[in-house]
Structure formats: structure tokens, C-alpha cells
Design a protein around this motif. Structure first.
Motif, PDB file in Angstrom:
ATOM      1  N   VAL A  75       3.614  -9.352  51.599  1.00  0.00           N
ATOM      2  CA  VAL A  75       3.061  -8.973  52.250  1.00  0.00           C
ATOM      3  C   VAL A  75       3.364  -7.306  52.661  1.00  0.00           C
ATOM      4  CG1 VAL A  75       2.133  -9.356  54.870  1.00  0.00           C
ATOM      5  CG2 VAL A  75       1.839 -11.463  53.487  1.00  0.00           C
ATOM      6  N   ASP A 124      -0.220  -7.021  44.841  1.00  0.00           N
ATOM      7  CA  ASP A 124       0.740  -8.481  43.762  1.00  0.00           C
ATOM      8  C   ASP A 124       1.096  -8.239  42.890  1.00  0.00           C
ATOM      9  OD1 ASP A 124       0.632 -10.654  41.817  1.00  0.00           O
ATOM     10  OD2 ASP A 124      -1.312 -10.365  41.455  1.00  0.00           O
ATOM     11  N   TYR A 131       2.819 -13.129  46.375  1.00  0.00           N
ATOM     12  CA  TYR A 131       2.307 -12.124  46.704  1.00  0.00           C
ATOM     13  C   TYR A 131       2.999 -11.695  47.024  1.00  0.00           C
ATOM     14  CZ  TYR A 131      -0.265 -14.806  49.853  1.00  0.00           C
ATOM     15  OH  TYR A 131      -0.663 -15.664  50.920  1.00  0.00           O
ATOM     16  N   ARG A 187      -1.448  -4.136  57.957  1.00  0.00           N
ATOM     17  CA  ARG A 187      -0.893  -5.089  57.102  1.00  0.00           C
ATOM     18  C   ARG A 187      -1.475  -5.617  56.207  1.00  0.00           C
ATOM     19  NH1 ARG A 187      -0.538 -10.809  58.971  1.00  0.00           N
ATOM     20  NH2 ARG A 187       0.681 -11.443  57.201  1.00  0.00           N
ATOM     21  N   SER A 188      -1.138  -5.181  54.826  1.00  0.00           N
ATOM     22  CA  SER A 188      -1.632  -5.221  53.445  1.00  0.00           C
ATOM     23  C   SER A 188      -1.068  -6.702  52.217  1.00  0.00           C
ATOM     24  CB  SER A 188      -2.338  -3.986  52.984  1.00  0.00           C
ATOM     25  OG  SER A 188      -0.124  -3.967  52.440  1.00  0.00           O
ATOM     26  N   GLN A 189      -1.439  -6.721  51.930  1.00  0.00           N
ATOM     27  CA  GLN A 189      -0.848  -7.418  50.556  1.00  0.00           C
ATOM     28  C   GLN A 189      -0.865  -7.220  48.656  1.00  0.00           C
ATOM     29  OE1 GLN A 189      -2.782 -11.873  51.649  1.00  0.00           O
ATOM     30  NE2 GLN A 189      -2.856 -11.747  49.176  1.00  0.00           N
ATOM     31  N   LEU A 228      -4.680  -6.315  55.451  1.00  0.00           N
ATOM     32  CA  LEU A 228      -5.557  -7.371  56.261  1.00  0.00           C
ATOM     33  C   LEU A 228      -5.261  -7.446  57.747  1.00  0.00           C
ATOM     34  CD1 LEU A 228      -2.337  -9.190  54.884  1.00  0.00           C
ATOM     35  CD2 LEU A 228      -4.370  -9.623  53.850  1.00  0.00           C
ATOM     36  N   CYS A 236       1.673   0.185  49.081  1.00  0.00           N
ATOM     37  CA  CYS A 236       0.978   0.601  51.085  1.00  0.00           C
ATOM     38  C   CYS A 236       0.107   1.352  50.966  1.00  0.00           C
ATOM     39  CB  CYS A 236       2.186   0.460  51.441  1.00  0.00           C
ATOM     40  SG  CYS A 236       3.223   1.727  51.679  1.00  0.00           S
TER      41      CYS A 236
END
Ligand code: BES
Ligand code: ZN
Length: 873
Positions: free
Chosen positions: A34, A101, A32, A97-99, A61, A131
Motif C-alpha cells: 500500500v 503488486d 501487495y 492511497r493506492s495499492q 484506494l 504511485c
């Protein structure tokens, strides 16, 4: 009933916040990525209002404001959005903050993988898959982007703007980082990121003011040799925009990346264009003349967006034509200046008539400025683009070039760095054109109908001749046919006209004049030189001066006269097209008009003699029969198989009637086709036409020559030979196809043209043949180019696709349901293949309807559902 929510133009409200700057950090891992965003957010008002951010398939996150982590109750998250109810009332910093794929993202929207490289597509609403962000075009921010990744897997890391610094990570030598800074505020749909194993080819462009711009084209290793044409095209576009619009490139670097898996043709991301590889990788050995010209124009189109689209962007997606219509107009003008203006106009008109006019007659008809939509991806249409470009062209004609450019200058000066509307554009165009003088020569309110009303206006023309005074009286009436509620709408329709004295050859007796039809009914008096006894021949809508249909009382004699004598490229071609449409139309009713056919054929013979050497491209264009969609539009009840067969028969007739002339032509031309594009393109085009007619007329020698020409060093000749053999469906067709496959099986871009060929040619294998192509080892389900080649090709395989048992339609529906699971954008665009179902004869109509129902009952994406429901209505 649909549960889908539509977005309305009338609901537009300003976003309550400004986001002057955004810092984005991408940490690319194996499974993934970030993404950390840090946005400076400024409330526009002192009162607190909800902060609504869009998000799609993002795992949050952490989230903080001014360094303070938000508590769970301070925000809410759904499948589509993240909402902060009471954000601070003065400027603050929001860090998220995020993730995501990208590795299992097959939609080709947002961040995704294509042949091992990570790449983005954000227009129109893909940024929300990267995002959390408002993701609307009226929020302009300065972007700084840091990318970190494995050095071996992703040696090249790109984003918009200029490179700030780069290097290996101190604590991990296997990883590296880079920082990009884009000084120009931009909407998020212009954001781009590319990471992968890419090689680049560099060049330099010097602007008129002496600045040097680094040009870099990034491709998969091995493809460097195919980039020359793209570089040359880009430099031409840069120069043209400086010379014609006074617009210079603003960054120090201009990058183009070629990507195999791409939904569209190309994307104008600021300073980092991303292109479908088929629109970058090309030379005269791998691409046809038409493709080379197309590439030149797409490169120019995306480049021109730097001003019309990027520096000045759209307030919302209802304004899409503001950037696309205008930029298409600019790329059309560019091609027209570089090559032949007359021929370019014919190409563009032919495209408009076959696609935009057809769209206007279909259930997906909409205005250049629609009032509502469900999914904006479904509105990147030929109406927004090509009709939009026609509106700009009319404005240029109405204002005159000089004033038009004054207007454009004012528009750019006024709206640089902001998000505008189509009304902003028109108002500043008029203001700039007329400065102190107030009188705009046409009714602006009526002109705006072109933006607001769907449908193709129709103009009816009738003449009467006053021989005593040598005056031709012409009366005009305009109507909008498509939209019943619009019956009395008045549009501003500029009509360029001339007329010819029947005896005096091709010099008009009244020069190009402009008549502006802006009422339902109007008339015009044309004074001809005294002494004219006979009514002159009227030449109307010269250069196709407005995007309308018309019906007049011109006679067959008049058309034949214009076909042989008119000095306007478009009008001359159009007269021939009219005659051919008439011939095919009468044939479709089983009553061939012998005298018309004879006279037309004899006119063709004359044209061949007079044009052959001087203007082979034009001659080839005159000899090309009207497009399939145009023929379909001649009938109230369309029988596609009948149209296909009758137009083949008509071509066989032409082939037989002018056999000798064609043979001589083909023989002479074959030795002259070796020059590199653009030289020799007219000869190649004419040779192609001659071959097509000759093979249809049963000429075995030409068939042999065609098979032998598959390995010709010019791709145009090779593909021309393939096409000429296509309708025959005999051993030569088979042989040629196999030869072509073996030559190009390792070049995916060229191989797509083979897939399209195989899917579209008559073939005894029937639908099994199409199924075989879809499971061919070289077929790639994830590449829209492959899908469009096979399924798009299949839809042009008239007898198979439209077979009366409805099997072709059902097969198509099943496959589109499959495509939709992988890639909704590509599926929803292709579903429009079914949009003409209501116009067909009963059998076909029924079959198509069943297939659309099948789609409707399937579990399809909201993109595709919008189109399916529209079509069913
Ligand atoms: N902005 C578009 C690309 C785009 C299209 C993004 C649809 C999102 C949805 C680009 O400028 C464009 O118009 N590309 C055309 C080619 C152009 C020459 C008309 C395309 O991709 O077909
Ligand atoms: Zn565009």
C-alpha cells in the motif's frame, strides 16, 4: 500503419503545477504494497487547470484534497492516468492511497521482486507504476519516505537520502519502520526503494574539505567478499570528480545495492545507486580485466551523475544526452586518466564504430537530440550515449581544456537544482569559456547540427604536394551520407593533424594542429621545413578528433608508414585497422592482394619486435582484427557467413606466418601474468591474442595449455583460454567448457559468461544446443543477464544464427516474443538484432524479413512494436 502515439519535442509545455515536497509511505504486505503519497501542490498560475497524473497498474484506494475525500465525479481514472478537472487555485495537499503488486511484476520496472528482495527502477517512466504522479523529469520535489515491513522478511529498508529514524512498530513487534529524508529536490525518476535480506560492507571517504561520507554496498548474504573492487572504484571516482571538476559529494551517505534482476547496467538514484550485480560483484578471480575496468567506469559513471543528471537534471527526455552524453564523456575521461589515455581512446572509438556507426546506418538511426519518440525506453542508445559523449569531447577540443572547464563551472552554477536542456548546456559552456570576450572560435549554429541531425558525416580528403615551396595542400569536403534530406548540411568538424617526413622516423614535422572544417569544402596548406623533397605522410583525425567516417588519397605505403611510426596511439592503430579492413575486403571478393598481405605481415613482425616488452597491451590491440560490424559496413550486400569465414582464414594466415614469434611471446608471457589487475593486464591481453592465433594455426600444445588454464586463478586467463578454443569446436573446446561450468555453476554472474560462451560458439548441436541452454536448470528467464547471455550469444554465433534456411532468425523471433511477455524493455532492446536486415544478401535478407514479420504479427508490447515498425520501414 501504427496506432502508437508519438511524443514530440515541439509539443513541450511546462507543467502547470509545482510539487515542492512529497511524503511517501510504503506499507509492505505479503501480497501487495500500500502506497500513500501526500504531495504539496502549487499552481503556477492563478487560473485553474487540469491536474493530470500518470499511473500504471495502480489500484486507487482513496483520494483527498486538503483532507477532504474527493467525490467520484471530481476526478476521472483511466488505464494511464488520473485527472482532477478543477483542483484548487492556490497551494493544496493531495493525498492518494493506492495499492500495487510488485510480486507479480516481471517487467523490472517500477517496484518489483528480485531474489526475494523488493527493489525499484524508475527511470525513465517507472515511477508511475508506483504511485500517481506527473512522472516527468522537470518536476523536482523534496522526498520524505517511510517504509514499513516485516522484520524477518525485510530486515533492511532503504531509500534515498539520509536516515531520519527507525524502529519496531509499537503495536506490532514483528514489523518495523524507517524514515528517509532526501534534502535535495529531485525528479521522481531518481526515486529508489530497496527492502530485503541484505548484508552490507562499509567504508568511509573523506572529501577534500574534510567531510566524511559513509559508503555502504548492499549485497545478498555471501557476496560481501566481492565488493572490494566496487568500493575502491567509488573512492577513486569521488576523488577524481573533486580534483578535476571541483565537484564534491553532497549527502552524508552513498549506498549501492547489487541486484540480480535488472534491465540495465546500473542506475544513479540519488544517494542509492542500484546496480546489476554483475557490475558490482567482482575480483580478479571472478572477473576479467576488461570487466574490472568496466565496473570501475560504471561505478564512476553513476557517481558522476550526482552532479550531471541529478543536481542538474533534464527538462524532458529529449534532453537525455544532456546527462548521459556528458556523463559518459566524464567516465571516459576518468578511465583515461587512471589508465592509458591512448588505449582508452582506441577502445572507445572501436565501440563507437561497431555500434553507433552501425546504428546510424540502420533504420533506428536518430539524432543525439531526437525530435520525437514513442517509447523513451527505446532511446537509451549508443547515439545518445556514445555519440553524445563525442560531441562534448569535440567541444573540449575546440575550446581547449581550460576554457572548457570554465564553461562547465558556469553551467553547473547556473543550473544547479533545476532541469535544463542541451541548448542551456552549450550556451552556458560558451558563455563560461569566453566570459567577456565574445568570439567563440567556431560557428555555434553549425555545431548544433551535431545534436539535431542523424547520420555519420563523411569527409573526403585529397592532397597535392608543392615540392618547390615544400607545401602540402590538402582539400576537404564534408557530406552527410545517411539522411538524403541533409545533403548540404555543414557541421563543425575539428580535425587534428600532423605530418611526417618519410625518412625521419616518428617525429612529426608539423606538430599536432587543429583544422576546423565547417564548410562543405575547405582547404589547408601545411608548410613543411624547407628542403623536404618528397611529399610528407599525413596523419589525420589524430585521437579520432571527430566522430566521422573519412576517405582519403593516402596510399598503402602511407598507411604502412603510419602503422609503424605514428606517435598517436589512435592513428597508429587506425592505420593497421585500415590495412586489415582492406585485406579482408579484397578477400571477400575472392581476390587476395598478395603484396599487401605480405607487407602487412612483415609490418606486424616489426611491431612485435619493437613493442613486445614495452607495451604489450598496445601490441595486442594492434594485432586485433576489426570488429564484425565494421567489416559488415564495408559491403553493400553483406554476407555474414562469408565475412566470418574469411576473417577466420585471415587470422589463420597471420597465425601461421608469425608462428615462431607468437610461440616465444606466449611462452615468455605465461610466466608474467600473475599480477593483480591493473598490473599484468597488458601481458594477459597479449597472451590471449597469441593463444588465439596459435590455436587457429593448429598448435596442439597451446590447445592443451588452454584447457589446463581454465582453472587458472586469474579469470582473465581462464576466459582467454576459453575464447582461444572457441572457433575450433573440437574435444578441447568441449573439455574446457565443461571444466569452466563445473568450476562456476554456483556463481550466477560468472555462469552467465558460460551461457554466452555456449550460445555463441560453433557447435554441432545447432539450435537444439541453444534450446537446451534456455531450459537449463541454471537458466533464469526473469534475469535479463541470462537472456542476453544466451540470445545475445546466439546472435553472435554467425553460422548458426545466419543459417541460410532462416531457422536461426525464426528461433530468435519466437524467443523474443516470449521475452516480450515477461519483460518488454529487454525484448525491445534485443529486437534491434534484426535491424540490419536490409543490408544482407538476398537469402539472409528474406529470412530475417520473415522473422520480423512474425514479430510484427504477434501480440507484442508497445515498446517492442515501436522498434519492429521502425525496422520494417
Ligand atoms: N541512467 C542510466 C540507467 C538507465 C538506462 C535507466 C536506461 C533507464 C533506462 C545509467 O546512468 C546508465 O547510463 N547506465 C548504463 C551504464 C553506463 C556506464 C553507460 C547502463 O545501464 O547500461
Ligand atoms: Zn548514465
Amino acid at each position: 500503419m501504427s496506432a502508437q502515439k508519438s511524443i514530440k519535442l515541439s509539443d513541450y509545455t511546462e507543467y502547470p503545477y509545482l510539487i515542492p515536497s512529497i511524503y511517501l509511505d510504503f506499507d509492505i504486505g505479503d501480497e501487495y504494497v500500500v502506497v500513500q503519497s501526500s504531495m504539496i501542490i502549487k499552481p503556477k498560475q492563478k487560473v485553474s487547470s487540469k491536474l493530470i497524473l500518470q499511473g500504471n497498474q495502480i489500484k486507487l484506494l482513496s483520494i483527498s484534497i486538503n483532507g477532504k475525500e474527493l467525490k467520484l465525479e471530481e476526478y476521472s481514472i483511466s488505464d494511464e492516468s488520473l485527472i482532477i478537472d478543477t483542483p484548487p487555485v492556490s497551494e493544496f495537499q493531495l493525498k492518494i492511497r493506492s495499492q500495487i503488486d510488485p510480486f507479480s511484476n516481471t517487467s523490472l520496472e517500477g517496484l518489483y521482486l528480485s531474489s526475494g528482495m523488493l527493489t525499484t527502477q524508475c527511470e525513465a517512466e517507472g515511477f508511475r507504476s508506483i504511485c500517481y504522479h506527473p512522472d516527468r523529469p522537470d518536476i523536482l520535489s523534496r522526498y520524505t519516505v517511510r517504509i514499513e515491513a516485516d522484520r524477518e522478511l525485510y530486515p533492511v529498508l532503504l531509500s534515498n537520502g539520509n536516515e531520519k529514524n527507525s524502529g519496531n512498530l509499537k503495536n506490532n513487534q514483528r514489523r518495523h519502520e524507517i524514515i528517509w529524508e532526501d534534502p535535495f529536490p529531485k525528479p521522481c525518476y531518481l526515486f529508489a526503494l530497496v527492502a530485503g535480506k541484505l548484508n552490507s560492507v562499509s567504508d568511509i571517504y573523506f572529501t577534500n574539505t574534510g567531510r566524511s561520507i559513509d559508503i555502504k554496498i548492499y549485497v545478498e548474504p555471501g557476496d560481501e567478499k566481492y565488493t572490494k573492487h566496487a568500493v575502491i572504484s567509488l573512492k577513486k571516482a569521488m576523488k577524481w570528480d573533486e580534483d578535476n571538476y571541483g565537484l564534491e559529494y553532497d549527502l552524508d551517505e552513498y549506498k549501492i545495492v547489487a541486484v540480480r534482476h535488472f534491465n540495465m547496467g546500473a542506475m544513479e538514484n540519488k544517494g542509492l545507486n542500484i546496480f546489476n550485480s554483475k557490475l558490482v560483484l567482482a575480483d580478479s578471480k571472478t572477473a576479467t580485466d576488461d570487466e574490472l575496468e568496466r565496473i570501475e567506469s560504471v561505478i564512476a559513471h553513476e557517481y558522476f551523475h550526482n552532479w550531471t543528471g541529478n543536481r542538474i537534471t533534464c527538462r524532458d527526455w529529449f534532453q537525455l544526452s544532456l546527462k548521459e552524453g556528458l556523463t559518459v564523456f566524464r567516465d571516459q575521461s576518468f578511465t583515461s586518466d587512471l589508465h592509458s589515455a591512448g588505449l582508452k581512446r582506441i577502445e572507445d572509438v572501436s565501440f563507437l564504430r561497431n555500434f553507433q556507426f552501425a546504428e546510424d546506418k540502420s533504420p533506428t538511426s536518430h539524432a543525439v537530440k531526437p525530435k520525437e519518440y514513442i517509447d523513451i525506453d527505446n532511446f537509451y542508445t549508443t547515439t545518445i550515449y556514445e555519440k553524445g559523449a563525442e560531441l562534448i569531447r569535440m567541444l573540449q577540443l575546440l575550446l581547449g581544456k581550460e576554457k572548457f572547464f570554465k564553461g562547465i563551472n558556469l553551467y553547473i552554477k547556473t543550473f544547479d537544482g533545476s532541469a535544463a536542456t542541451t541548448e542551456d548546456f552549450i550556451n552556458s559552456l560558451i558563455k563560461g569559456a569566453y566570459l567577456e570576450e565574445i568570439n567563440c572560435p567556431f560557428d555555434l549554429t553549425k555545431f548544433l547540427n551535431w545534436y539535431y541531425k542523424a547520420g555519420t558525416p563523411k569527409v573526403y580528403i585529397s592532397q597535392s604536394w608543392d615540392s618547390k615551396n615544400s607545401i602540402l595542400n590538402v582539400s576537404f569536403e564534408q557530406k552527410i551520407d545517411c539522411d538524403t534530406t541533409n545533403k548540404n548540411i555543414e557541421m563543425v568538424i575539428p580535425i587534428l593533424y600532423s605530418c611526417y617526413s618519410r625518412k625521419k622516423g616518428s617525429i612529426p614535422i608539423a606538430e599536432d594542429n587543429l583544422f576546423v572544417l565547417d564548410k562543405n569544402k575547405m582547404s589547408l596548406q601545411i608548410k613543411t621545413p624547407p628542403g623536404e623533397k618528397e611529399a610528407p605522410v599525413l596523419s589525420l583525425f589524430r585521437g579520432f578528433s571527430s566522430p566521422v567516417l573519412w576517405e582519403s588519397d593516402l596510399t598503402i605505403d602511407d598507411y604502412l608508414y603510419l602503422f609503424l611510426n605514428d606517435n598517436d596511439y589512435f592513428s597508429r592503430w587506425d592505420s593497421g585497422q585500415y590495412l586489415m579492413r582492406e585485406i579482408i575486403r579484397t578477400r571477400l571478393f575472392n581476390k587476395a592482394n598478395q603484396s599487401l598481405e605480405d607487407r602487412f605481415i612483415s609490418a606486424i613482425k616489426q611491431s612485435i619486435n619493437s613493442l613486445e616488452i614495452n607495451d604489450p597491451f598496445f601490441l595486442a590491440t594492434l594485432l586485433t582484427i576489426p570488429g564484425f560490424a565494421e567489416l559488415e559496413s564495408l559491403l553493400n550486400k553483406v554476407d555474414p557467413i562469408n565475412i566470418y569465414r574469411e576473417s577466420l582464414k585471415f587470422q589463420i594466415l597471420i597465425g601461421n606466418e608469425i608462428l615462431q614469434q607468437l610461440r616465444i611471446l606466449a611462452k615468455n608471457l605465461f610466466v608474467k601474468v600473475g599480477h593483480e589487475w591493473p598490473m599484468g593486464k597488458g601481458e594477459r591481453k597479449l597472451l590471449g591474442i597469441a593463444w588465439s592465433y596459435l590455436t587457429l594455426a593448429g598448435d596442439k600444445n597451446v590447445q592443451k595449455t588452454c584447457v589446463e588454464s581454465i582453472s587458472h586463478y586469474s579469470m582473465t586467463i581462464s576466459r582467454t583460454a576459453l575464447s582461444a578454443l572457441k572457433p575450433l569446436d573440437n574435444v578441447n573446446t568441449e573439455k574446457a567448457s565443461n571444466l569452466f561450468y563445473n568450476l562456476w555453476k554456483d556463481n550466477p554472474v560468472v555462469l552467465d559468461s558460460w551461457f554466452a560462451y555456449e550460445a555463441s560458439r560453433p557447435n554441432k548441436q545447432g539450435i537444439d544446443g541453444i534450446e537446451k541452454l534456455l531450459s537449463h536448470s541454471k537458466f533464469d528467464w526473469k534475469a535479463p543477464n541470462s537472456i542476453r547471455a544466451v540470445l545475445g550469444g546466439f546472435s553472435k554465433n554467425i553460422e548458426l544464427f545466419h543459417s541460410l534456411d532462416g531457422e536461426g532468425y525464426l528461433f530468435m523471433a519466437e524467443k523474443l516474443i516470449q521475452v516480450d511477455k515477461i519483460n518488454p524493455i529487454t525484448a525491445s532492446r534485443m529486437v534491434k538484432i534484426f535491424s540490419k536486415w536490409k543490408t544482407y544478401v538476398e537469402k539472409n535478407k528474406e529470412g530475417m524479413y520473415k522473422s520480423i514479420l512474425k514479430l510484427n504479427q504477434a501480440n507484442i508490447s508497445s515498446n517492442t512494436r515501436e522498434v519492429v515498425e521502425l525496422i520494417l520501414k
